[in-house]
Design a protein around this motif. Structure first.
Motif, PDB file in Angstrom:
ATOM      1  N   LEU A  13       0.840  -1.199   0.000  1.00 31.31           N
ATOM      2  CA  LEU A  13       0.000   0.000   0.000  1.00 31.31           C
ATOM      3  C   LEU A  13       0.880   1.257   0.000  1.00 31.31           C
ATOM      4  N   LYS A  14       1.625   1.459  -1.077  1.00 35.46           N
ATOM      5  CA  LYS A  14       2.593   2.550  -1.147  1.00 35.46           C
ATOM      6  C   LYS A  14       1.934   3.911  -1.006  1.00 35.46           C
ATOM      7  N   HIS A  15       0.796   4.101  -1.660  1.00 33.97           N
ATOM      8  CA  HIS A  15       0.164   5.426  -1.661  1.00 33.97           C
ATOM      9  C   HIS A  15      -0.769   5.657  -0.469  1.00 33.97           C
ATOM     10  N   ARG A  16      -0.902   4.669   0.403  1.00 32.59           N
ATOM     11  CA  ARG A  16      -1.520   4.818   1.720  1.00 32.59           C
ATOM     12  C   ARG A  16      -2.988   5.277   1.661  1.00 32.59           C
ATOM     13  N   TYR A  17      -3.750   4.795   0.710  1.00 30.68           N
ATOM     14  CA  TYR A  17      -5.169   5.149   0.667  1.00 30.68           C
ATOM     15  C   TYR A  17      -5.985   4.039   0.033  1.00 30.68           C
ATOM     16  N   VAL A  18      -7.287   4.045   0.346  1.00 35.50           N
ATOM     17  CA  VAL A  18      -8.296   3.211  -0.298  1.00 35.50           C
ATOM     18  C   VAL A  18      -9.516   4.097  -0.485  1.00 35.50           C
ATOM     19  N   VAL A  19     -10.125   4.057  -1.665  1.00 29.14           N
ATOM     20  CA  VAL A  19     -11.320   4.847  -1.918  1.00 29.14           C
ATOM     21  C   VAL A  19     -12.435   3.910  -2.362  1.00 29.14           C
ATOM     22  N   VAL A  20     -13.642   4.156  -1.834  1.00 26.10           N
ATOM     23  CA  VAL A  20     -14.828   3.393  -2.204  1.00 26.10           C
ATOM     24  C   VAL A  20     -15.800   4.348  -2.877  1.00 26.10           C
ATOM     25  N   ALA A  21     -16.229   3.997  -4.090  1.00 28.18           N
ATOM     26  CA  ALA A  21     -17.145   4.846  -4.852  1.00 28.18           C
ATOM     27  C   ALA A  21     -18.565   4.332  -4.713  1.00 28.18           C
ATOM     28  N   GLY A  22     -19.511   5.277  -4.656  1.00 25.49           N
ATOM     29  CA  GLY A  22     -20.919   4.945  -4.667  1.00 25.49           C
ATOM     30  C   GLY A  22     -21.573   5.532  -5.898  1.00 25.49           C
ATOM     31  N   ALA A  23     -22.880   5.336  -6.019  1.00 27.56           N
ATOM     32  CA  ALA A  23     -23.598   5.914  -7.155  1.00 27.56           C
ATOM     33  C   ALA A  23     -23.486   7.428  -7.143  1.00 27.56           C
ATOM     34  N   LYS A  24     -23.417   8.009  -5.947  1.00 25.12           N
ATOM     35  CA  LYS A  24     -23.203   9.442  -5.788  1.00 25.12           C
ATOM     36  C   LYS A  24     -22.053   9.646  -4.811  1.00 25.12           C
ATOM     37  N   GLY A  25     -20.965  10.178  -5.297  1.00 26.55           N
ATOM     38  CA  GLY A  25     -19.845  10.507  -4.426  1.00 26.55           C
ATOM     39  C   GLY A  25     -19.037   9.304  -3.996  1.00 26.55           C
ATOM     40  N   GLY A  26     -17.992   9.588  -3.220  1.00 25.44           N
ATOM     41  CA  GLY A  26     -17.110   8.538  -2.748  1.00 25.44           C
ATOM     42  C   GLY A  26     -16.525   8.861  -1.395  1.00 25.44           C
ATOM     43  N   VAL A  27     -15.959   7.821  -0.753  1.00 28.64           N
ATOM     44  CA  VAL A  27     -15.305   7.966   0.546  1.00 28.64           C
ATOM     45  C   VAL A  27     -13.881   7.467   0.404  1.00 28.64           C
ATOM     46  N   ALA A  28     -12.902   8.316   0.726  1.00 32.53           N
ATOM     47  CA  ALA A  28     -11.499   7.930   0.681  1.00 32.53           C
ATOM     48  C   ALA A  28     -10.965   7.791   2.098  1.00 32.53           C
ATOM     49  N   PHE A  29     -10.210   6.719   2.329  1.00 37.51           N
ATOM     50  CA  PHE A  29      -9.524   6.480   3.595  1.00 37.51           C
ATOM     51  C   PHE A  29      -8.028   6.607   3.333  1.00 37.51           C
ATOM     52  N   GLY A  30      -7.331   7.294   4.217  1.00 36.56           N
ATOM     53  CA  GLY A  30      -5.892   7.421   4.035  1.00 36.56           C
ATOM     54  C   GLY A  30      -5.199   7.705   5.343  1.00 36.56           C
ATOM     55  N   PHE A  31      -3.886   7.530   5.374  1.00 33.21           N
ATOM     56  CA  PHE A  31      -3.105   7.867   6.557  1.00 33.21           C
ATOM     57  C   PHE A  31      -1.836   8.583   6.121  1.00 33.21           C
ATOM     58  N   TYR A  32      -1.291   9.372   7.037  1.00 36.73           N
ATOM     59  CA  TYR A  32      -0.165  10.238   6.704  1.00 36.73           C
ATOM     60  C   TYR A  32       1.135   9.450   6.569  1.00 36.73           C
ATOM     61  N   SER A  33       1.398   8.575   7.526  1.00 39.84           N
ATOM     62  CA  SER A  33       2.645   7.805   7.490  1.00 39.84           C
ATOM     63  C   SER A  33       2.441   6.505   8.244  1.00 39.84           C
ATOM     64  N   LEU A  34       3.332   5.538   7.976  1.00 37.99           N
ATOM     65  CA  LEU A  34       3.246   4.240   8.637  1.00 37.99           C
ATOM     66  C   LEU A  34       3.621   4.304  10.112  1.00 37.99           C
ATOM     67  N   ASP A  35       4.410   5.334  10.517  1.00 38.25           N
ATOM     68  CA  ASP A  35       4.892   5.353  11.898  1.00 38.25           C
ATOM     69  C   ASP A  35       3.855   5.843  12.896  1.00 38.25           C
ATOM     70  N   GLY A  36       2.778   6.479  12.442  1.00 40.27           N
ATOM     71  CA  GLY A  36       1.711   6.905  13.342  1.00 40.27           C
ATOM     72  C   GLY A  36       2.108   7.989  14.320  1.00 40.27           C
ATOM     73  N   ALA A  37       3.160   8.747  14.038  1.00 38.33           N
ATOM     74  CA  ALA A  37       3.595   9.809  14.941  1.00 38.33           C
ATOM     75  C   ALA A  37       2.591  10.959  14.938  1.00 38.33           C
TER      76      ALA A  37
END
Length: 720
Positions: free
Chosen positions: A172-196
């Protein structure tokens, strides 16, 4: 031109606490671990339900510990305002038998523009656990999923109907997952793997809690509670960490299936020893967009924050990853300039360390904006340990000191694609509204300019009341005034002023219009604050619309109110209060300062009540309770400030037919102002305008109060 913003707010919603801001709403289940369900209006892929899980091996058997199994979590409202809402939830990890296994933490920050910041912590405590095998945060999407994308080394399409997993470190190099719906979408992402919790952005400057000048009284000395959560940090803390995609209900080409579940796993099918304490923490960002591509663009912008090209009187401390803000310390008037950027790019700023009440307003490219101002409340850096406000009990309320200056400002600036964007911090108007952080009273303070003694009054979106209204004039010391002046009274002039309708001596909340529908804050052309409160009874029969102008200056405090009541369904009540003013928080007459109450109506009828005399000797003249057209009231004489009121029936047929009623309560010495002889039938509307002022001291005489009343009735304005 007037400036207007909607304020985000929290309210009760059945078994949940609901936060509403912009197009977002979030339900926190108060009896199931504080599990949150987030919805975005117009985005069919929502809602998103978020809950934490951990599977442990104990005594030779596997045990699943779920967030929602705690029936009594701790919900802490950290912030409210026009920019963001912040809810902190603390729960216990309990087994099927109710036995304690550890702690859980979640921070949920909702931004008005559709971004959600999430921070999590899990902690196993004790030696009863042999190992932890799985630990994850489950995000379940309840809407119809039509597709999506996974940010692999080469981004790939997401098959919402097929179970897959992706390793954080390897795939998961780009650190995101997006789910599309019939209208709009929801993207999940994180800044870095270290969680600082913070990031330097390559500046080489010290992080904010160790920089010179950042000591108390600023809470930033401690940092976020998430930052104090010990243990393994980030989704990349273990090699087995991965995101697992699980399809929801099956569908067809004509009717897509509903839902998909994303499991964000610190550990997956592992065998990690726990010891005495085993902790985990990590963060996620959620972005709701009009399209999946728009949501992904927001993720990429948050993962690549930009710094200003020029700063004046503002020193960059760090990028606050928990909030998604650039943190600056400023000593006063400040300016930041950002380079032009692609469309949709925005920056979030948090400025702290303001030295006084003259550095509160904000402008973006020369246009004034209403930002989110904050002052310190109760501290929560040690939520499980003994505390003066809540000794040894995490469920006791947190009560802070509201008589403090504004300490922080949060705002979002959309960057121009064609030119540089300039953000200025400085003074703009007579007063600002600032939320008291980490305080269970959930209050805002109205802070006047050049008055260095704390807020002039408080407003609570939970009670829909103004609280602790203070007097003006000599009771406030002027800043930079060489001449000695008396400090204000330690006690407020009014302890409660409701901004909604309800019957006198109400017996049930079902008759009170206290369910919030909308809160709106404006600044008029004179810079005065206008607070608009729209609310209703729980069953929606009665709707209230109250517009209050909060004017503060060195001579007096004045609340100018236009109060409206609309009947949506028939109601059997025959009387409703538009105001109930409480000058004291005590029923003991020994605690009362007032000697008398004077009233005068538009017909010339006047009444004086001597409140300290026995009831049979306390009235001079006829005590007329009913009035039409206009009514004047004065209560004095008091060192903490005298109370004046002018109520008026609006012009028109409705105002001409209305009958006002006034009653002085001899138990609390509060004053009931209501409309009487009502017929609350569907479609009926009622209206009253009134001005409430606090001014002067104990030198006020009854003859002076009567003269103020005569002038006010003649001019139609309260002549304090």
């Amino acid at each position: 031109m007037p400036r207007t913003v909607d304020l985000g707010f929290f309210r009760r919603c059945g078994a949940c606490s609901e936060g509403v801001i912009g197009r977002l709403s979030a339900l926190f289940d108060r009896h199931r671990g504080g599990v949150v369900t987030i919805r975005a209006a117009g985005v069919s892929a929502s809602p998103v339900t978020v809950a934490a899980r951990v599977r442990v091996r104990a005594a030779g058997r596997d045990l699943l510990l779920r967030q929602e199994d705690d029936p009594d979590p701790r919900l802490i409202v950290c912030e409210q305002g026009p920019e963001r809402l912040w809810m902190r939830v603390m729960w216990s990890l309990v087994g099927p038998d109710g036995a304690y296994h550890g702690d859980g933490l979640s921070e949920t920050i909702l931004y008005a523009d559709g971004e959600v910041r999430l921070a999590f912590g899990l902690r196993l405590v004790g030696t009863a656990h042999d190992a932890v095998t799985d630990a994850w945060v489950e995000t379940g999407l309840g809407g119809a999923a039509t597709g999506g994308q996974v940010g692999l080394r080469t981004p790939a399409a997401l098959d919402a109907g097929k179970a897959r997993s992706y390793a954080f470190k390897r795939q998961l190099k780009h650190r995101y997952v997006v789910v599309a719906g019939a209208k709009g979408g929801v993207a999940f992402g994180f800044y870095s793997l270290d969680g600082a919790p913070t990031d330097q952005l390559g500046t080489g400057k010290g992080i904010y809690w160790s920089a010179a000048g950042d000591r108390a009284p600023w809470y930033d000395t401690w940092g976020h509670l998430y930052g104090q959560w010990n243990g393994h940090s980030g989704w990349g803390a273990f090699d087995s960490g991965r995101i697992v995609v699980t399809p929801g209900e099956p569908g067809s080409l004509k009717q897509p299936g509903r839902g998909v579940t994303l499991q964000w796993k610190w550990l997956h099918e592992a065998n990690e020893p726990t010891g005495e304490v085993f902790g985990l923490r990590a963060m996620l960002g959620l972005f709701f967009g009009k399209s999946a591509d728009a949501a992904v663009a927001r993720v990429k912008a948050f993962q690549n924050p930009v710094l200003p090209t020029r700063c004046e009187n503002a020193e960059f401390r760090c990028y606050d990853v928990v909030e998604g803000t650039l943190l600056f310390r400023t000593a006063g008037m400040a300016r930041m300039v950002f380079s032009k950027a692609r469309g949709g790019r925005r920056v979030r700023l948090r400025l702290f360390g303001m030295p006084g009440p003259d550095t509160l307003g904000c402008e973006i490219d020369g246009q004034p904006v209403i930002a989110q101002h904050l002052q310190l409340g109760g501290q929560t850096d040690d939520p499980y340990g003994p505390n003066l406000a809540r000794p040894g009990d995490r469920f006791m309320p947190q009560i802070g000191q509201v008589a403090r200056p504004v300490s922080e400002t949060v705002l979002t600036a959309a960057l121009s694609r064609s030119a540089a964007t300039t953000v200025d911090l400085g003074w703009l108007g007579p007063a600002v509204l600032a939320y008291v952080k980490w305080d269970d009273r959930e209050v805002y303070g109205v802070h006047p300019r050049r008055l260095d003694g704390g807020p002039a009054m408080l407003f609570s979106p939970r009670t829909l009341c103004l609280h602790d209204v203070r007097a003006g004039e000599e009771c406030w010391p002027r800043v930079n005034d060489a001449e000695p002046t008396r400090r204000r009274s330690a006690e407020p002039a009014l302890v409660r002023v409701p901004l909604y309708w309800y019957p006198t001596n109400v017996a049930t909340r079902g008759q009170c219009s206290t369910e919030v529908r909308r809160l709106r804050l404006s600044e008029d052309d004179d810079g005065q604050l206008i607070l608009a409160v729209e609310s209703q009874t729980p069953d929606g029969r009665l709707r209230s619309d109250v517009r209050a102008r909060l004017a503060c200056n060195l001579t007096h405090v004045c609340v100018e109110v236009a109060s409206r009541l609309a009947v949506r369904r028939d109601c059997g009540l025959g009387e409703m209060q538009f105001l109930n003013s409480f000058p004291y928080n005590s029923w003991r007459s020994a605690d009362w300062e007032s000697d008398w109450v004077y009233t005068l109506d538009a017909d010339g009828s006047e009444t004086t009540c001597f409140v300290r005399e026995p009831r049979g000797r306390s009235v001079v003249g006829d005590q007329k309770q009913h009035w039409r057209r206009a009514f004047f009231f004065a209560q004095g004489a008091r060192e903490r400030g005298n109370v004046f009121l002018l109520a008026r029936m609006p012009k028109g047929a409705a105002g001409a037919r209305q009958v006002g009623r006034y009653v002085l309560c001899r138990c609390w010495l509060d004053s009931h102002f209501s409309l009487d002889k009502l017929k609350l039938t569907k479609g009926a509307k009622f209206a009253v305008d009134y001005t409430l002022a606090v001014a002067g001291d104990r030198r006020l005489s009854r003859s002076e109060a009567a003269e103020i009343g005569r002038r006010s009735l003649a001019s139609g304005k309260l002549e304090v």
